[in-house]
Motif scaffolding. Structure first.
Motif, PDB file in Angstrom:
ATOM      1  N   ASP A   1       6.236  -0.174  -2.972  1.00 57.74           N
ATOM      2  CA  ASP A   1       5.675  -1.178  -3.885  1.00 57.74           C
ATOM      3  C   ASP A   1       6.293  -1.068  -5.272  1.00 57.74           C
ATOM      4  OD1 ASP A   1       4.035  -2.163  -1.907  1.00 57.74           O
ATOM      5  OD2 ASP A   1       2.241  -1.104  -2.606  1.00 57.74           O
ATOM      6  N   THR A   2       6.496   0.170  -5.738  1.00 63.74           N
ATOM      7  CA  THR A   2       7.066   0.378  -7.066  1.00 63.74           C
ATOM      8  C   THR A   2       8.513  -0.104  -7.112  1.00 63.74           C
ATOM      9  OG1 THR A   2       5.599   2.263  -7.398  1.00 63.74           O
ATOM     10  CG2 THR A   2       7.491   2.092  -8.869  1.00 63.74           C
ATOM     11  N   LEU A   3       9.304   0.244  -6.095  1.00 61.98           N
ATOM     12  CA  LEU A   3      10.698  -0.203  -6.059  1.00 61.98           C
ATOM     13  C   LEU A   3      10.791  -1.724  -5.957  1.00 61.98           C
ATOM     14  CD1 LEU A   3      12.292   2.532  -3.773  1.00 61.98           C
ATOM     15  CD2 LEU A   3      12.605   2.234  -6.246  1.00 61.98           C
ATOM     16  N   SER A   4       9.939  -2.311  -5.160  1.00 59.87           N
ATOM     17  CA  SER A   4       9.917  -3.767  -5.018  1.00 59.87           C
ATOM     18  C   SER A   4       9.546  -4.434  -6.343  1.00 59.87           C
ATOM     19  CB  SER A   4       8.912  -4.150  -3.937  1.00 59.87           C
ATOM     20  OG  SER A   4       8.775  -5.532  -3.845  1.00 59.87           O
TER      21      SER A   4
ATOM     22  N   GLY B   1       0.811  -1.205   0.000  1.00 60.32           N
ATOM     23  CA  GLY B   1       0.000   0.000   0.000  1.00 60.32           C
ATOM     24  C   GLY B   1       0.850   1.264   0.000  1.00 60.32           C
ATOM     25  N   ASP B   2       2.151   1.115   0.240  1.00 62.39           N
ATOM     26  CA  ASP B   2       3.090   2.235   0.163  1.00 62.39           C
ATOM     27  C   ASP B   2       3.574   2.303  -1.286  1.00 62.39           C
ATOM     28  OD1 ASP B   2       5.150   4.075   0.315  1.00 62.39           O
ATOM     29  OD2 ASP B   2       6.354   2.931   1.745  1.00 62.39           O
ATOM     30  N   TYR B   3       3.090   3.312  -2.019  1.00 67.36           N
ATOM     31  CA  TYR B   3       3.357   3.400  -3.461  1.00 67.36           C
ATOM     32  C   TYR B   3       4.842   3.323  -3.792  1.00 67.36           C
ATOM     33  CZ  TYR B   3       3.972   5.392  -8.076  1.00 67.36           C
ATOM     34  OH  TYR B   3       4.369   5.597  -9.368  1.00 67.36           O
TER      35      TYR B   3
ATOM     36  N   ARG C   1       3.490 -11.665 -13.631  1.00 65.48           N
ATOM     37  CA  ARG C   1       2.166 -11.347 -14.178  1.00 65.48           C
ATOM     38  C   ARG C   1       1.185 -10.999 -13.059  1.00 65.48           C
ATOM     39  NH1 ARG C   1       1.887 -16.446 -17.570  1.00 65.48           N
ATOM     40  NH2 ARG C   1       3.236 -15.945 -19.295  1.00 65.48           N
ATOM     41  N   GLU C   2       1.220 -11.788 -12.005  1.00 68.03           N
ATOM     42  CA  GLU C   2       0.299 -11.569 -10.881  1.00 68.03           C
ATOM     43  C   GLU C   2       0.542 -10.215 -10.210  1.00 68.03           C
ATOM     44  OE1 GLU C   2      -0.349 -13.614  -6.576  1.00 68.03           O
ATOM     45  OE2 GLU C   2      -0.127 -14.973  -8.269  1.00 68.03           O
ATOM     46  N   VAL C   3       1.809  -9.900  -9.965  1.00 64.55           N
ATOM     47  CA  VAL C   3       2.131  -8.640  -9.302  1.00 64.55           C
ATOM     48  C   VAL C   3       1.843  -7.446 -10.215  1.00 64.55           C
ATOM     49  CG1 VAL C   3       3.982  -7.302  -8.229  1.00 64.55           C
ATOM     50  CG2 VAL C   3       3.805  -9.728  -7.777  1.00 64.55           C
ATOM     51  N   ILE C   4       2.084  -7.604 -11.502  1.00 72.09           N
ATOM     52  CA  ILE C   4       1.761  -6.536 -12.465  1.00 72.09           C
ATOM     53  C   ILE C   4       0.268  -6.221 -12.388  1.00 72.09           C
ATOM     54  CG2 ILE C   4       1.503  -6.021 -14.924  1.00 72.09           C
ATOM     55  CD1 ILE C   4       4.185  -7.493 -15.367  1.00 72.09           C
ATOM     56  N   ASN C   5      -0.540  -7.255 -12.429  1.00 73.42           N
ATOM     57  CA  ASN C   5      -1.992  -7.050 -12.377  1.00 73.42           C
ATOM     58  C   ASN C   5      -2.416  -6.408 -11.061  1.00 73.42           C
ATOM     59  OD1 ASN C   5      -2.379  -8.137 -14.915  1.00 73.42           O
ATOM     60  ND2 ASN C   5      -2.742 -10.193 -14.143  1.00 73.42           N
ATOM     61  N   GLU C   6      -1.848  -6.867  -9.964  1.00 73.80           N
ATOM     62  CA  GLU C   6      -2.183  -6.315  -8.653  1.00 73.80           C
ATOM     63  C   GLU C   6      -1.754  -4.854  -8.547  1.00 73.80           C
ATOM     64  OE1 GLU C   6      -1.253  -7.103  -3.925  1.00 73.80           O
ATOM     65  OE2 GLU C   6      -0.587  -8.576  -5.408  1.00 73.80           O
ATOM     66  N   TYR C   7      -0.566  -4.549  -9.043  1.00 70.33           N
ATOM     67  CA  TYR C   7      -0.033  -3.185  -8.985  1.00 70.33           C
ATOM     68  C   TYR C   7      -0.917  -2.226  -9.786  1.00 70.33           C
ATOM     69  CZ  TYR C   7       3.308   0.656  -9.568  1.00 70.33           C
ATOM     70  OH  TYR C   7       3.915   1.892  -9.574  1.00 70.33           O
ATOM     71  N   VAL C   8      -1.246  -2.602 -11.004  1.00 72.08           N
ATOM     72  CA  VAL C   8      -2.073  -1.738 -11.848  1.00 72.08           C
ATOM     73  C   VAL C   8      -3.465  -1.589 -11.245  1.00 72.08           C
ATOM     74  CG1 VAL C   8      -3.156  -1.512 -14.119  1.00 72.08           C
ATOM     75  CG2 VAL C   8      -0.759  -2.173 -13.945  1.00 72.08           C
ATOM     76  N   ALA C   9      -4.032  -2.672 -10.737  1.00 70.37           N
ATOM     77  CA  ALA C   9      -5.361  -2.598 -10.127  1.00 70.37           C
ATOM     78  C   ALA C   9      -5.361  -1.670  -8.914  1.00 70.37           C
ATOM     79  CB  ALA C   9      -5.829  -3.988  -9.719  1.00 70.37           C
ATOM     80  N   ARG C  10      -4.287  -1.673  -8.164  1.00 68.29           N
ATOM     81  CA  ARG C  10      -4.241  -0.857  -6.952  1.00 68.29           C
ATOM     82  C   ARG C  10      -4.012   0.620  -7.251  1.00 68.29           C
ATOM     83  NH1 ARG C  10      -1.698  -1.822  -1.159  1.00 68.29           N
ATOM     84  NH2 ARG C  10      -3.602  -3.004  -1.087  1.00 68.29           N
ATOM     85  N   TYR C  11      -3.110   0.934  -8.176  1.00 69.55           N
ATOM     86  CA  TYR C  11      -2.688   2.327  -8.336  1.00 69.55           C
ATOM     87  C   TYR C  11      -3.248   3.049  -9.562  1.00 69.55           C
ATOM     88  CZ  TYR C  11       0.450   1.280  -4.531  1.00 69.55           C
ATOM     89  OH  TYR C  11       0.951   0.921  -3.314  1.00 69.55           O
ATOM     90  N   ALA C  12      -3.801   2.352 -10.528  1.00 61.67           N
ATOM     91  CA  ALA C  12      -4.271   3.015 -11.751  1.00 61.67           C
ATOM     92  C   ALA C  12      -5.464   3.923 -11.495  1.00 61.67           C
ATOM     93  CB  ALA C  12      -4.621   1.986 -12.818  1.00 61.67           C
TER      94      ALA C  12
ATOM     95  N   ASP D   1      -6.054   5.558  -8.728  1.00 61.95           N
ATOM     96  CA  ASP D   1      -5.734   6.565  -7.720  1.00 61.95           C
ATOM     97  C   ASP D   1      -5.244   7.816  -8.438  1.00 61.95           C
ATOM     98  OD1 ASP D   1      -4.846   8.109  -5.637  1.00 61.95           O
ATOM     99  OD2 ASP D   1      -3.441   6.622  -4.845  1.00 61.95           O
ATOM    100  N   PRO D   2      -6.066   8.875  -8.490  1.00 61.91           N
ATOM    101  CA  PRO D   2      -5.672  10.066  -9.254  1.00 61.91           C
ATOM    102  C   PRO D   2      -4.388  10.719  -8.740  1.00 61.91           C
ATOM    103  CG  PRO D   2      -7.817  10.398  -8.178  1.00 61.91           C
ATOM    104  CD  PRO D   2      -7.363   9.024  -7.860  1.00 61.91           C
ATOM    105  N   ALA D   3      -4.095  10.559  -7.469  1.00 61.30           N
ATOM    106  CA  ALA D   3      -2.867  11.133  -6.928  1.00 61.30           C
ATOM    107  C   ALA D   3      -1.634  10.405  -7.465  1.00 61.30           C
ATOM    108  CB  ALA D   3      -2.885  11.056  -5.398  1.00 61.30           C
ATOM    109  N   ARG D   4      -1.777   9.151  -7.798  1.00 59.86           N
ATOM    110  CA  ARG D   4      -0.646   8.359  -8.294  1.00 59.86           C
ATOM    111  C   ARG D   4      -0.611   8.281  -9.816  1.00 59.86           C
ATOM    112  NH1 ARG D   4       1.043   8.944  -3.617  1.00 59.86           N
ATOM    113  NH2 ARG D   4       0.488   7.497  -1.993  1.00 59.86           N
ATOM    114  N   SER D   5      -1.772   8.178 -10.446  1.00 62.03           N
ATOM    115  CA  SER D   5      -1.815   7.902 -11.885  1.00 62.03           C
ATOM    116  C   SER D   5      -1.254   9.033 -12.737  1.00 62.03           C
ATOM    117  CB  SER D   5      -3.240   7.569 -12.326  1.00 62.03           C
ATOM    118  OG  SER D   5      -4.084   8.676 -12.122  1.00 62.03           O
ATOM    119  N   LYS D   6      -1.100  10.221 -12.177  1.00 63.91           N
ATOM    120  CA  LYS D   6      -0.540  11.335 -12.942  1.00 63.91           C
ATOM    121  C   LYS D   6       0.954  11.524 -12.696  1.00 63.91           C
ATOM    122  CE  LYS D   6      -4.688  13.993 -13.627  1.00 63.91           C
ATOM    123  NZ  LYS D   6      -5.860  13.510 -13.058  1.00 63.91           N
ATOM    124  N   LEU D   7       1.529  10.752 -11.788  1.00 70.20           N
ATOM    125  CA  LEU D   7       2.959  10.858 -11.504  1.00 70.20           C
ATOM    126  C   LEU D   7       3.769  10.300 -12.671  1.00 70.20           C
ATOM    127  CD1 LEU D   7       3.059   9.620  -7.800  1.00 70.20           C
ATOM    128  CD2 LEU D   7       3.274  11.975  -8.602  1.00 70.20           C
ATOM    129  N   SER D   8       4.909  10.932 -12.951  1.00 67.58           N
ATOM    130  CA  SER D   8       5.742  10.441 -14.053  1.00 67.58           C
ATOM    131  C   SER D   8       6.286   9.044 -13.744  1.00 67.58           C
ATOM    132  CB  SER D   8       6.882  11.417 -14.349  1.00 67.58           C
ATOM    133  OG  SER D   8       7.744  11.534 -13.246  1.00 67.58           O
TER     134      SER D   8
END
Length: 133
Positions: A37-40, A32-34, A66-77, A79-86
Motif C-alpha cells: 500500500d505504501t509503495l503504491s 491491507g498489505d502495508y 486526497r482520498e487515498v491519503i485519507n484512507e491510508y492514514v485512517a488505516r495505518y495511523a 496501528d501501533p506496529a506500523r505507526s512507529k516505523l520510520s
C-alpha cells in the motif's frame, strides 16, 4: 406514542443502519498489505505531483490523491506496529505536506521546492521499506 418520540426513534434507527452499511463497505483502494500500500501510494502521488498543471486529468489525480491519503492514514495511523516505523513517520510527514498544499492552494501547482522535498521523502520511505523499517 407522541410523534416527536416516534421521529426520534426512527432517526436513531436510520443512523444505525447507515453507519452499519458504511462500516461494512470495503470500497477502499488499499489492500491491507502495508508495504504494498505504501509503495503504491508513493507511485500514485509521484504521478499526481508531476502532472503538468494544464493536464486534463490533473484535477482527478488530485482528488484521488486526497482520498487515498485519507484512507491510508485512517488505516495505518492507529496501528501501533506500523505507526512507529520510520517508513510510516516519513510517509506521514510527506502526506501532511502534500495534503496541506491541496487544502490551502487547490488551484495552484505544487511548488518546485515542495516537489523536491516530497521526492526526497518518498525515496527515504522506499529505502526504509527495503530495510523493513
Amino acid at each position: 406514542m407522541p410523534i416527536k418520540q416516534y421521529l426520534s426513534r426512527l432517526l436513531a434507527f436510520v443512523l444505525v443502519i447507515a453507519i452499519g452499511l458504511v462500516g461494512c463497505s470495503s470500497g477502499g483502494t488499499l489492500s491491507g498489505d502495508y508495504r504494498q500500500d505504501t509503495l503504491s501510494l508513493v507511485n500514485s502521488l509521484r504521478t499526481a505531483i508531476e502532472l503538468p498543471q494544464d493536464a486534463a486529468e490533473k484535477a482527478q489525480a488530485q482528488a484521488e490523491a486526497r482520498e487515498v491519503i485519507n484512507e491510508y492514514v485512517a488505516r495505518y495511523a492507529r496501528d501501533p506496529a506500523r505507526s512507529k516505523l520510520s517508513s510510516f513517520t516519513t510517509m506521514r510527514t510527506a502526506l501532511n505536506g502534500l495534503a496541506g498544499h491541496y487544502n490551502f492552494y487547490p488551484n495552484r501547482p505544487v511548488p518546485q521546492k515542495l516537489k523536491k522535498r516530497l521526492n526526497q521523502q518518498f525515496s527515504q520511505v522506499e529505502a526504509a521499506l527495503k530495510r523493513g523499517a
